[in-house]
Design a protein around this motif. Structure first.
Motif, PDB file in Angstrom:
ATOM      1  N   GLY A  61       0.815  -1.215   0.000  1.00  0.00           N
ATOM      2  CA  GLY A  61       0.000   0.000   0.000  1.00  0.00           C
ATOM      3  C   GLY A  61       0.844   1.258   0.000  1.00  0.00           C
ATOM      4  O   GLY A  61       0.522   2.243  -0.680  1.00  0.00           O
ATOM      5  N   ILE A  62       1.944   1.252   0.751  1.00  0.00           N
ATOM      6  CA  ILE A  62       2.833   2.418   0.792  1.00  0.00           C
ATOM      7  C   ILE A  62       3.428   2.676  -0.590  1.00  0.00           C
ATOM      8  O   ILE A  62       3.510   3.822  -1.048  1.00  0.00           O
ATOM      9  CB  ILE A  62       3.937   2.218   1.844  1.00  0.00           C
ATOM     10  CG1 ILE A  62       3.330   2.189   3.250  1.00  0.00           C
ATOM     11  CG2 ILE A  62       4.974   3.345   1.754  1.00  0.00           C
ATOM     12  CD1 ILE A  62       4.316   1.798   4.343  1.00  0.00           C
ATOM     13  N   VAL A  63       3.843   1.609  -1.268  1.00  0.00           N
ATOM     14  CA  VAL A  63       4.384   1.759  -2.628  1.00  0.00           C
ATOM     15  C   VAL A  63       3.299   2.264  -3.583  1.00  0.00           C
ATOM     16  O   VAL A  63       3.563   3.111  -4.446  1.00  0.00           O
ATOM     17  CB  VAL A  63       4.960   0.422  -3.131  1.00  0.00           C
ATOM     18  CG1 VAL A  63       5.456   0.561  -4.569  1.00  0.00           C
ATOM     19  CG2 VAL A  63       6.102  -0.034  -2.247  1.00  0.00           C
ATOM     20  N   VAL A  64       2.080   1.762  -3.424  1.00  0.00           N
ATOM     21  CA  VAL A  64       0.977   2.161  -4.305  1.00  0.00           C
ATOM     22  C   VAL A  64       0.700   3.654  -4.187  1.00  0.00           C
ATOM     23  O   VAL A  64       0.374   4.314  -5.182  1.00  0.00           O
ATOM     24  CB  VAL A  64      -0.293   1.338  -3.984  1.00  0.00           C
ATOM     25  CG1 VAL A  64      -1.517   1.930  -4.682  1.00  0.00           C
ATOM     26  CG2 VAL A  64      -0.112  -0.110  -4.420  1.00  0.00           C
ATOM     27  N   ILE A  65       0.818   4.208  -2.978  1.00  0.00           N
ATOM     28  CA  ILE A  65       0.587   5.650  -2.804  1.00  0.00           C
ATOM     29  C   ILE A  65       1.532   6.441  -3.703  1.00  0.00           C
ATOM     30  O   ILE A  65       1.122   7.367  -4.418  1.00  0.00           O
ATOM     31  CB  ILE A  65       0.781   6.057  -1.329  1.00  0.00           C
ATOM     32  CG1 ILE A  65      -0.305   5.434  -0.450  1.00  0.00           C
ATOM     33  CG2 ILE A  65       0.727   7.586  -1.194  1.00  0.00           C
ATOM     34  CD1 ILE A  65      -0.072   5.640   1.039  1.00  0.00           C
ATOM     35  N   GLY A  66       2.815   6.087  -3.677  1.00  0.00           N
ATOM     36  CA  GLY A  66       3.780   6.781  -4.536  1.00  0.00           C
ATOM     37  C   GLY A  66       3.543   6.503  -6.003  1.00  0.00           C
ATOM     38  O   GLY A  66       3.632   7.414  -6.843  1.00  0.00           O
ATOM     39  N   GLN A  67       3.223   5.260  -6.319  1.00  0.00           N
ATOM     40  CA  GLN A  67       2.957   4.894  -7.705  1.00  0.00           C
ATOM     41  C   GLN A  67       1.749   5.651  -8.247  1.00  0.00           C
ATOM     42  O   GLN A  67       1.687   5.991  -9.441  1.00  0.00           O
ATOM     43  CB  GLN A  67       2.714   3.386  -7.801  1.00  0.00           C
ATOM     44  CG  GLN A  67       2.774   2.804  -9.194  1.00  0.00           C
ATOM     45  CD  GLN A  67       4.170   2.644  -9.729  1.00  0.00           C
ATOM     46  OE1 GLN A  67       4.588   3.431 -10.575  1.00  0.00           O
ATOM     47  NE2 GLN A  67       4.902   1.635  -9.265  1.00  0.00           N
ATOM     48  N   ALA A  68       0.792   5.957  -7.369  1.00  0.00           N
ATOM     49  CA  ALA A  68      -0.405   6.687  -7.791  1.00  0.00           C
ATOM     50  C   ALA A  68      -0.041   8.060  -8.351  1.00  0.00           C
ATOM     51  O   ALA A  68      -0.559   8.478  -9.396  1.00  0.00           O
ATOM     52  CB  ALA A  68      -1.372   6.831  -6.611  1.00  0.00           C
ATOM     53  N   PHE A  69       0.850   8.762  -7.659  1.00  0.00           N
ATOM     54  CA  PHE A  69       1.271  10.079  -8.147  1.00  0.00           C
ATOM     55  C   PHE A  69       1.893   9.963  -9.534  1.00  0.00           C
ATOM     56  O   PHE A  69       1.585  10.760 -10.434  1.00  0.00           O
ATOM     57  CB  PHE A  69       2.283  10.698  -7.174  1.00  0.00           C
ATOM     58  CG  PHE A  69       1.668  11.360  -5.982  1.00  0.00           C
ATOM     59  CD1 PHE A  69       1.411  12.720  -5.980  1.00  0.00           C
ATOM     60  CD2 PHE A  69       1.351  10.632  -4.850  1.00  0.00           C
ATOM     61  CE1 PHE A  69       0.841  13.341  -4.881  1.00  0.00           C
ATOM     62  CE2 PHE A  69       0.786  11.228  -3.741  1.00  0.00           C
ATOM     63  CZ  PHE A  69       0.529  12.592  -3.750  1.00  0.00           C
ATOM     64  N   VAL A  70       2.771   8.992  -9.714  1.00  0.00           N
ATOM     65  CA  VAL A  70       3.479   8.847 -10.982  1.00  0.00           C
ATOM     66  C   VAL A  70       2.524   8.477 -12.111  1.00  0.00           C
ATOM     67  O   VAL A  70       2.606   9.033 -13.212  1.00  0.00           O
ATOM     68  CB  VAL A  70       4.588   7.780 -10.846  1.00  0.00           C
ATOM     69  CG1 VAL A  70       5.248   7.525 -12.194  1.00  0.00           C
ATOM     70  CG2 VAL A  70       5.635   8.224  -9.834  1.00  0.00           C
ATOM     71  N   ILE A  71       1.605   7.546 -11.853  1.00  0.00           N
ATOM     72  CA  ILE A  71       0.696   7.114 -12.909  1.00  0.00           C
ATOM     73  C   ILE A  71      -0.285   8.226 -13.275  1.00  0.00           C
ATOM     74  O   ILE A  71      -0.607   8.414 -14.453  1.00  0.00           O
ATOM     75  CB  ILE A  71      -0.063   5.838 -12.481  1.00  0.00           C
ATOM     76  CG1 ILE A  71       0.930   4.686 -12.332  1.00  0.00           C
ATOM     77  CG2 ILE A  71      -1.127   5.469 -13.517  1.00  0.00           C
ATOM     78  CD1 ILE A  71       0.301   3.395 -11.854  1.00  0.00           C
ATOM     79  N   ILE A  72      -0.759   8.981 -12.286  1.00  0.00           N
ATOM     80  CA  ILE A  72      -1.635  10.116 -12.587  1.00  0.00           C
ATOM     81  C   ILE A  72      -0.906  11.122 -13.472  1.00  0.00           C
ATOM     82  O   ILE A  72      -1.514  11.813 -14.302  1.00  0.00           O
ATOM     83  CB  ILE A  72      -2.136  10.780 -11.290  1.00  0.00           C
ATOM     84  CG1 ILE A  72      -3.100   9.837 -10.559  1.00  0.00           C
ATOM     85  CG2 ILE A  72      -2.844  12.106 -11.590  1.00  0.00           C
ATOM     86  CD1 ILE A  72      -3.504  10.316  -9.183  1.00  0.00           C
ATOM     87  N   LEU A  73       0.424  11.174 -13.336  1.00  0.00           N
ATOM     88  CA  LEU A  73       1.243  12.064 -14.159  1.00  0.00           C
ATOM     89  C   LEU A  73       1.675  11.413 -15.469  1.00  0.00           C
ATOM     90  O   LEU A  73       2.645  11.833 -16.090  1.00  0.00           O
ATOM     91  CB  LEU A  73       2.483  12.492 -13.361  1.00  0.00           C
ATOM     92  CG  LEU A  73       2.223  13.516 -12.246  1.00  0.00           C
ATOM     93  CD1 LEU A  73       3.395  13.571 -11.274  1.00  0.00           C
ATOM     94  CD2 LEU A  73       1.950  14.891 -12.843  1.00  0.00           C
TER      95      LEU A  73
END
Length: 322
Positions: A61-73
């Motif tokens: 989940g912690i990794v997904v939070i960061g991945q979310a920012f990148v994928i939204i970008l």
């Protein structure tokens, strides 16, 4: 003759109700998956197994939070697993005492931030595709890690990391508490802050962002920095969970985090999605991984079932968006 306004009025509540129900599609799918798993194997719903799943979902989940920012970008970050492994190796590279925790945290997060800066610079300033840029940093980190450890990490994880990674408070894992705090903080940043709005605008259309005076390159670089820093924290948490560290801690998290984010409604085309959906996606993956192991299914069948559930969950989400 049918009154058009009356027809629209009759159709309106139905559409509204359908829209409201569809917004809960992913949680409903997760609950159904848990219920079916519990029916097939009552041990699945045991207190110990539920606690174990919560322990497992936190690092992802912690990794997904960061991945979310990148994928939204409009990007993706394949280097997260290598950052996690590097952070885990660093966690065992000191005396193994709690007095080293601050030093370990600063060095590990520093490496995550540096990796994010390199990824962001390659993507924005050198026009390298996110796939190639993050794949390159992943490989470079692997090389440095193997050179540092000579292929065989040694040492002990500090007790504090063991506590956070594998212990509970009244049945609630400490790492889950950390995940909730990080999810709230970055969820507010993404949904309520000016930077969050810039992330969505940049991800939706970088050209429009620049016309609005947004420094799209800066926003993108910060997104990769957030991903790198959170991956380092996740690596430290995971090191506390597994206890014994090798050079491949976190292997597979790069793909699992992307799948969880996309399953949770974060669009690969950018500009859409949120952290909560990504966390539901992470929970679904952990439930599937746990269930197929608990059922004692052959490895080949485990992989097939995992893939089928991922496809079904993704299709369920896409259907509710149409």
């Amino acid at each position: 003759m049918v009154d058009v306004s009356q027809a629209r009025g009759a159709e309106g509540p139905a559409i509204s109700m359908k829209s409201r129900l569809s917004s809960y599609a992913l949680p409903i799918f997760l609950i159904a998956l848990i219920a079916v798993s519990g029916i097939v194997s009552p041990a699945f719903l045991s207190t110990s197994n539920i606690s174990n799943m919560l322990l497992q979902v936190a690092p992802l989940g912690i990794v997904v939070i960061g991945q979310a920012f990148v994928i939204i970008l409009r990007g993706l970050d394949l280097s997260v697993s290598s950052v996690m492994a590097t952070a885990a190796v660093i966690a065992t590279g000191f005396s193994g005492q709690n007095s080293d925790v601050l030093s370990i945290l600063l060095i590990a997060v520093g490496i995550g931030i540096a990796t994010g800066l390199v990824n962001g610079w390659l993507v924005t300033k050198r026009s390298v595709s996110p796939f190639l840029a993050t794949l390159a940093t992943m490989i470079v980190l692997q090389g440095f890690r193997f050179a540092y450890t000579q292929g065989a990490p040694s040492g002990n994880v500090p007790p504090l990391f063991r506590l956070i990674g594998s212990s509970t408070w009244h049945g609630v894992p400490y790492n889950m508490m950390l995940l909730v705090v990080l999810a709230v903080v970055f969820g507010v940043v993404l949904a309520k802050s000016r930077f969050g709005r810039e992330v969505y605008i940049t991800g939706g259309n970088p050209t429009t962002a620049r016309l609005l005076g947004i420094n799209a390159d800066r926003v993108t670089i910060i997104g990769y920095v957030i991903s790198g820093a959170l991956a380092a924290i996740a690596g430290l948490v995971l090191s506390g969970y597994v206890g014994i560290v090798d050079n491949w801690v976190g292997r597979g998290f790069e793909l699992d985090s992307i799948v969880a984010a996309v399953m949770g409604g974060i669009s690969l085309s950018g500009g859409q999605g949120g952290i909560l959906g990504g966390l539901f996606g992470a929970a679904i993956l952990v439930v599937v991984f746990n269930a197929v192991l608990l059922f004692g299914l052959p490895v080949q069948l485990q992989i097939i079932i995992k893939g089928m559930v991922i496809v079904l969950a993704a299709a369920f989400y896409v259907r509710r968006r149409i």
